[in-house]
Design a protein around this motif. Structure first.
Motif, short mmCIF file in Angstrom:
data_model
loop_
_atom_site.label_atom_id
_atom_site.label_comp_id
_atom_site.label_asym_id
_atom_site.label_seq_id
_atom_site.Cartn_x
_atom_site.Cartn_y
_atom_site.Cartn_z
N PHE A 20 3.77 -5.55 20.87
CA PHE A 20 3.92 -5.56 19.42
C PHE A 20 3.92 -7.00 18.92
CE2 PHE A 20 5.79 -1.70 21.04
CZ PHE A 20 5.36 -0.72 20.15
N MET A 21 3.13 -7.25 17.90
CA MET A 21 3.11 -8.57 17.28
C MET A 21 4.37 -8.74 16.42
SD MET A 21 0.34 -9.92 18.42
CE MET A 21 -0.06 -11.30 17.34
N SER A 22 4.57 -9.95 15.90
CA SER A 22 5.74 -10.23 15.07
C SER A 22 5.71 -9.41 13.78
CB SER A 22 5.79 -11.72 14.72
OG SER A 22 5.93 -12.51 15.89
N ASN A 23 6.90 -9.06 13.32
CA ASN A 23 7.01 -8.34 12.05
C ASN A 23 6.74 -9.26 10.88
OD1 ASN A 23 8.11 -5.49 12.56
ND2 ASN A 23 9.44 -6.73 13.83
N ILE A 24 5.97 -8.79 9.93
CA ILE A 24 5.77 -9.49 8.66
C ILE A 24 6.47 -8.65 7.59
CG2 ILE A 24 4.09 -10.28 6.96
CD1 ILE A 24 2.11 -10.62 9.26
N ILE A 25 7.43 -9.26 6.89
CA ILE A 25 8.25 -8.53 5.93
C ILE A 25 7.94 -9.00 4.51
CG2 ILE A 25 10.61 -8.03 5.19
CD1 ILE A 25 11.48 -8.34 8.07
N THR A 26 7.69 -8.04 3.63
CA THR A 26 7.43 -8.33 2.22
C THR A 26 8.15 -7.31 1.36
OG1 THR A 26 5.39 -7.01 2.30
CG2 THR A 26 5.17 -9.38 2.64
N GLU A 34 20.15 -8.82 7.93
CA GLU A 34 20.86 -9.95 8.51
C GLU A 34 19.90 -10.72 9.42
OE1 GLU A 34 24.75 -8.85 10.20
OE2 GLU A 34 24.38 -6.86 9.36
N PHE A 35 19.83 -12.04 9.19
CA PHE A 35 18.99 -12.91 10.01
C PHE A 35 19.88 -13.76 10.90
CE2 PHE A 35 16.39 -12.00 6.29
CZ PHE A 35 15.17 -11.71 6.85
N ALA A 36 19.58 -13.74 12.20
CA ALA A 36 20.34 -14.57 13.13
C ALA A 36 19.92 -16.03 12.99
CB ALA A 36 20.09 -14.10 14.56
N GLY A 37 20.88 -16.94 13.08
CA GLY A 37 20.53 -18.36 13.04
C GLY A 37 20.23 -18.84 11.64
N GLU A 38 19.46 -19.89 11.57
CA GLU A 38 19.16 -20.56 10.30
C GLU A 38 17.96 -19.91 9.62
OE1 GLU A 38 18.05 -25.09 8.71
OE2 GLU A 38 18.34 -24.64 10.84
N MET A 42 17.21 -10.29 27.61
CA MET A 42 17.05 -9.25 26.59
C MET A 42 18.18 -9.31 25.57
SD MET A 42 15.71 -6.03 28.85
CE MET A 42 15.73 -4.92 27.45
N ASP A 43 19.41 -9.58 26.05
CA ASP A 43 20.55 -9.69 25.15
C ASP A 43 20.37 -10.88 24.20
OD1 ASP A 43 21.73 -7.52 26.29
OD2 ASP A 43 23.07 -8.67 27.59
N GLU A 44 19.85 -12.01 24.74
CA GLU A 44 19.62 -13.18 23.92
C GLU A 44 18.56 -12.89 22.85
OE1 GLU A 44 18.52 -16.26 26.58
OE2 GLU A 44 20.54 -16.54 27.41
N GLN A 45 17.49 -12.18 23.25
CA GLN A 45 16.44 -11.83 22.30
C GLN A 45 16.98 -10.89 21.23
OE1 GLN A 45 13.32 -10.22 24.71
NE2 GLN A 45 12.65 -12.20 25.46
N TYR A 46 17.85 -9.96 21.65
CA TYR A 46 18.41 -9.02 20.68
C TYR A 46 19.26 -9.75 19.64
CZ TYR A 46 21.07 -5.15 18.76
OH TYR A 46 21.65 -4.26 17.91
N GLU A 47 20.02 -10.78 20.10
CA GLU A 47 20.86 -11.54 19.19
C GLU A 47 20.04 -12.30 18.17
OE1 GLU A 47 23.28 -13.95 21.64
OE2 GLU A 47 24.55 -12.31 22.35
N LEU A 48 18.78 -12.62 18.49
CA LEU A 48 17.94 -13.38 17.59
C LEU A 48 17.14 -12.49 16.64
CD1 LEU A 48 16.56 -16.09 20.06
CD2 LEU A 48 18.36 -16.36 18.35
N GLN A 49 17.27 -11.18 16.79
CA GLN A 49 16.50 -10.27 15.96
C GLN A 49 17.13 -10.14 14.57
OE1 GLN A 49 16.51 -6.62 18.16
NE2 GLN A 49 14.79 -7.19 19.45
#
Length: 226
Positions: free
Chosen positions: A166-172, A219-223, A66-73
């Motif tokens: 919940f499905m993935s968020n789509i942001i516009t 803020e986006f985690a990673g690339e 869960m911590d790993e998933q949170y870091e990728l959010q």
């Protein structure tokens, strides 16, 4: 209740459940009894230190995932100069929705009606975010039971054998429209995040966040892949 107010039996069980990695001899020393008595009490209580250790390890593994998933959010927050803990949420509003605009949402019962449930979060007395859920509800539901959106999700979750998904968020980026426009009259654009809510793999709702872009940073985690 302090540990020394418990009986020896209660102390042994408490130590075992609180820290399953203790040795029998350690528990015996803490309780000032014999290892044999500790084994007897744990056996009578049907407590296995080995099983407790396995359960602890599984829980720790889940927590790490869960911590790993949170870091990728992706993280949406207020820009500098504003504090997230200053956000204040309004009561919820419930309005009838147009079924033709949301064909992806399924109806549970024939008599259910499609509604738009939303809550406004404000900072410094300015509407900052509108959290909205579009779903079908019983026409005769006691709306006083719906204190906030969490209570609505809890109600929806009871309808199925599985938890809500919940499905993935789509942001516009969108311009304020319809009812949203009256809360953000001076704002040119909003960050819109939308995702489907599933129950037993059936889409039962659409969740949307309308967030002011002029007060927001993401803020986006990673690339970031474009």
């Amino acid at each position: 209740m302090a540990i020394d107010e418990l009986t020896k039996k209660e102390q042994i069980i408490n130590y075992a459940q609180s820290d399953p990695f203790l040795k029998i001899s350690d528990i015996a020393e803490y309780v000032q009894t014999t290892p044999r008595y500790v084994r007897t009490i744990l056996s009578e209580a049907n407590i296995s230190l080995m099983k407790l250790r396995e359960k602890y390890a599984r829980n720790m593994e889940k927590r790490l995932k869960m911590d790993e998933q949170y870091e990728l959010q992706a993280k949406v927050s207020l820009r500098d100069g504003y504090e997230f803990n200053s956000l204040q949420a309004s009561d919820i509003f419930i309005e009838k929705a147009d079924e033709n605009q949301f064909p992806e949402i399924s109806r549970f019962r024939v008599d259910d009606e499609l509604v738009k449930i939303y809550q406004i979060q404000s900072v410094d007395d300015k509407p900052y975010c509108i959290h909205e859920l579009i779903t079908y509800l019983d026409k005769d539901i006691n709306k006083e039971r719906l204190q906030n959106l969490e209570s609505v999700y809890d109600l929806l979750g009871r309808k199925g054998i599985n938890n809500l998904q919940f499905m993935s968020n789509i942001i516009t980026i969108e311009k304020p429209v319809e009812i949203i426009d009256k809360y953000f009259p001076e704002v040119d654009s909003l960050l819109l995040s939308r995702r489907l809510v599933l129950l037993n793999k059936i889409a039962i709702g659409l969740e949307r966040f309308f967030i002011r872009t002029d007060l927001t940073k993401v803020e986006f985690a990673g690339e970031l892949v474009v």
